[in-house]
Design an enzyme around this catalytic site. Structure first.
Site, PDB file in Angstrom:
ATOM      1  N   CYS A  93       0.866  -1.179   0.000  1.00  0.00           N
ATOM      2  CA  CYS A  93       0.000   0.000   0.000  1.00  0.00           C
ATOM      3  C   CYS A  93       0.903   1.228   0.000  1.00  0.00           C
ATOM      4  O   CYS A  93       2.118   1.111  -0.157  1.00  0.00           O
ATOM      5  CB  CYS A  93      -0.954  -0.011   1.191  1.00  0.00           C
ATOM      6  SG  CYS A  93      -0.125  -0.105   2.794  1.00  0.00           S
ATOM      7  N   THR A  94       0.335   2.401   0.180  1.00  0.00           N
ATOM      8  CA  THR A  94       1.107   3.634   0.030  1.00  0.00           C
ATOM      9  C   THR A  94       2.294   3.711   0.976  1.00  0.00           C
ATOM     10  O   THR A  94       3.448   3.816   0.552  1.00  0.00           O
ATOM     11  CB  THR A  94       0.198   4.859   0.241  1.00  0.00           C
ATOM     12  OG1 THR A  94      -0.917   4.767  -0.645  1.00  0.00           O
ATOM     13  CG2 THR A  94       0.969   6.148  -0.039  1.00  0.00           C
TER      14      THR A  94
END
EC number: 1.14.-.-
Length: 293
Positions: A183-184
């Protein structure tokens, strides 16, 4: 001219009094003129704030002095307080909203029973050894402009959709394969990987530091391709001038990484538009008709 920066960090650690931490964090940000979003729960903190570099450094130093947040991994990027409309500091049941606060177990070492953490270079070693499945831990629309090559992108509009998506059975065939969640910045995969382990996925990993840390190390010369969606006025960022544009305009199909809201005020659906289509209200509209209209 003053230099400005944005910092992103999180910590999973028991917080005895979230409301006291909220008041302290708000006062700290106001003191240093910072804006951004901070969520606090009994399980930790999730923060993205921006401002003048010296002020951000002082904020980070003070935050790290809190025992539960001593070891936070702070990710720096270009940007400023202007990228956030205001300062928001709130207490929530979850610092990342999967809608499963009762499933998450946290101790002084972080999330209990989550996936094995991989540094970017360890990820490359694993990929060289095994037939790895990349599993995107973000909202599906974020992957439209950037993702790991050949990644599985779950059909989720928000993180709250992940539990139903995992429980649907559509990914059961992956339960015996090595899965790398990403994810980010890493926070969503802390929770997602633990949810997957609890549901019988046998070999689950998570990319430590997320796409941000990976991009800092390998730029666009690794396994990542495209731009990284971010939840502020910047909307997206690239790791180098060599970044590939994988997004397509929802109207004409031209390459783009730019999201815009539909011009229909009753809709405002976020979609990809090229500069030409975004320039006119006639084309800055949902291609197949507005779902909210």
């Amino acid at each position: 001219m003053a230099i400005h920066r944005i910092v992103l960090f999180y910590a999973f650690a028991p917080v005895a009094d979230p409301e006291s931490v909220r008041l302290w964090q708000r006062a700290l940000c106001e003191k240093h003129g910072l804006t951004g979003r901070i969520l606090i729960s009994r399980d930790g903190i999730n923060a993205t704030v921006g401002g003048e570099l010296s002020a951000v450094k002082q904020y980070v130093k003070a935050t790290k002095e809190y025992p539960a947040f001593n070891d936070i991994d702070v990710k720096w990027s270009e940007g400023s307080a202007a990228d956030f409309p205001r300062l928001s500091v709130k207490v929530r049941d979850e610092i990342v909203s999967f809608g499963a606060p009762g499933e998450l177990e946290v101790d002084q070492n972080g999330v209990v029973g989550g996936g094995t953490h991989l540094q970017p270079e360890e990820l490359h070693e694993l990929v060289a050894q095994k037939d790895v499945v990349f599993f995107d831990g973000r909202n599906a629309f974020e992957a439209q402009i950037g993702k790991f090559k050949n990644a599985v992108v779950p059909d989720v509009e928000t993180t709250r959709d992940f539990i139903a998506e995992l429980d649907s059975g559509k990914y059961d065939e992956l339960k015996d394969q090595p899965i790398v969640t990403y994810c980010t910045g890493g926070i969503r995969c802390e929770v997602l990987s633990s949810l997957m382990v609890k549901r019988g996925f046998k070999e689950v990993y998570q990319l430590d530091g997320g796409i941000v840390r990976y991009g800092e190390k390998y730029r666009d010369a690794g396994l990542w391709e495209g731009s990284l969606y971010v939840f502020d006025k910047r909307m997206h960022l690239e790791f180098s001038d060599e970044a590939k544009t994988i997004g397509e305009c929802s109207r004409c199909g031209a390459p783009t990484s730019d999201f815009h809201n539909c011009a229909n005020l009753a809709c405002r659906h976020l979609s990809l538009y090229c500069a030409e289509c975004a320039a006119s209200e006639d084309t800055l509209r949902c291609a197949g008709g507005c779902p909210a209209a």
